[in-house]
Design a protein around this motif. Structure first.
Motif, PDB file in Angstrom:
ATOM      1  N   ARG A  59      75.287 -60.342 -50.545  1.00 23.34           N
ATOM      2  CA  ARG A  59      75.409 -59.772 -49.199  1.00 23.34           C
ATOM      3  C   ARG A  59      75.733 -60.880 -48.187  1.00 23.34           C
ATOM      4  O   ARG A  59      76.642 -60.748 -47.366  1.00 23.34           O
ATOM      5  N   ARG A  60      74.975 -61.981 -48.279  1.00 22.68           N
ATOM      6  CA  ARG A  60      75.209 -63.083 -47.325  1.00 22.68           C
ATOM      7  C   ARG A  60      76.581 -63.714 -47.542  1.00 22.68           C
ATOM      8  O   ARG A  60      77.297 -64.006 -46.583  1.00 22.68           O
ATOM      9  N   SER A  61      76.971 -63.916 -48.781  1.00 20.90           N
ATOM     10  CA  SER A  61      78.287 -64.493 -49.083  1.00 20.90           C
ATOM     11  C   SER A  61      79.406 -63.588 -48.584  1.00 20.90           C
ATOM     12  O   SER A  61      80.422 -64.069 -48.054  1.00 20.90           O
TER      13      SER A  61
ATOM     14  N   ILE B 187      76.940 -53.268 -50.587  1.00 18.79           N
ATOM     15  CA  ILE B 187      76.895 -54.506 -49.786  1.00 18.79           C
ATOM     16  C   ILE B 187      78.280 -54.889 -49.257  1.00 18.79           C
ATOM     17  O   ILE B 187      78.372 -55.741 -48.388  1.00 18.79           O
TER      18      ILE B 187
ATOM     19  N   GLU C 165      79.190 -61.469 -46.036  1.00 23.15           N
ATOM     20  CA  GLU C 165      79.190 -61.590 -44.571  1.00 23.15           C
ATOM     21  C   GLU C 165      79.936 -62.838 -44.121  1.00 23.15           C
ATOM     22  O   GLU C 165      80.618 -62.825 -43.098  1.00 23.15           O
ATOM     23  N   LEU C 166      79.795 -63.901 -44.901  1.00 22.01           N
ATOM     24  CA  LEU C 166      80.430 -65.176 -44.542  1.00 22.01           C
ATOM     25  C   LEU C 166      81.866 -65.285 -45.045  1.00 22.01           C
ATOM     26  O   LEU C 166      82.567 -66.243 -44.721  1.00 22.01           O
TER      27      LEU C 166
END
Length: 168
Positions: free
Chosen positions: A143-145, A166, A147-148
């Motif tokens: 999810r964080r990857s 995600i 977003e980035l």
């Protein structure tokens, strides 16, 4: 017949194991890891269960740790101890995902129990971890990857199949 190994031999065997895992994680070639085990060794993983011998260990490790998301992990040691009486090494390994792009850390630890067989090889490895926590950690990292914007096309495809929610 039982055999007792010295603390030094068990330490050397553990460092060989740890170095082999590090090299395999970097290269994607897990065959040297398979060769750390006797041909009839037992390997126990919480998600897969018990595997016997190279013929079962090899396909599991190649299909789990070589491709993504296993290929996005490395496995530094948190600590280890040597049990000379039992010919055993117990360690905590950190399953650390690569930096998603913002310096944050995503990891889930496991306990590994190695039963030594001599000559730098092992007759058994038992990994102990919480599969649900491992899956949640990979999902959170994805999810964080996402977003980035740091996932490549193959990784996006993998997450699209495994965790389509995600990518929205």
């Amino acid at each position: 017949m039982s055999r007792t190994w010295t603390n030094e031999e068990l330490e050397d065997a553990f460092h060989l194991h740890a170095g082999t895992v590090t090299a395999a994680a970097e290269s994607g070639d897990w065959e040297p890891f398979v060769q750390l085990f006797l041909p009839d060794a037992t390997y126990v993983d919480p998600m897969v269960g018990e595997m016997k011998g190279h013929e079962q260990i090899r396909p599991w490790v190649m299909s789990t740790l070589s491709p993504f998301p296993g290929s996005a992990m490395h496995y530094p040691e948190a600590w280890h101890l040597v049990d000379v009486e039992r010919g055993r090494v117990v360690c905590e390994l950190r399953n650390v995902m690569r930096d998603p792009g913002d310096g944050s850390s995503f990891e889930e630890n496991n306990i590994t129990i190695l039963d030594y067989a001599g000559d730098g090889r092992f007759r058994c490895e038992r990994d102990v971890y919480d599969p649900a926590a491992m899956i949640k950690m990979i999902e959170s990292w994805g999810r964080r990857s996402f977003e980035l914007g740091t996932l490549d096309e193959d990784e996006l495809a993998w997450f699209g199949a495994a965790y389509p929610h995600i990518l929205k």
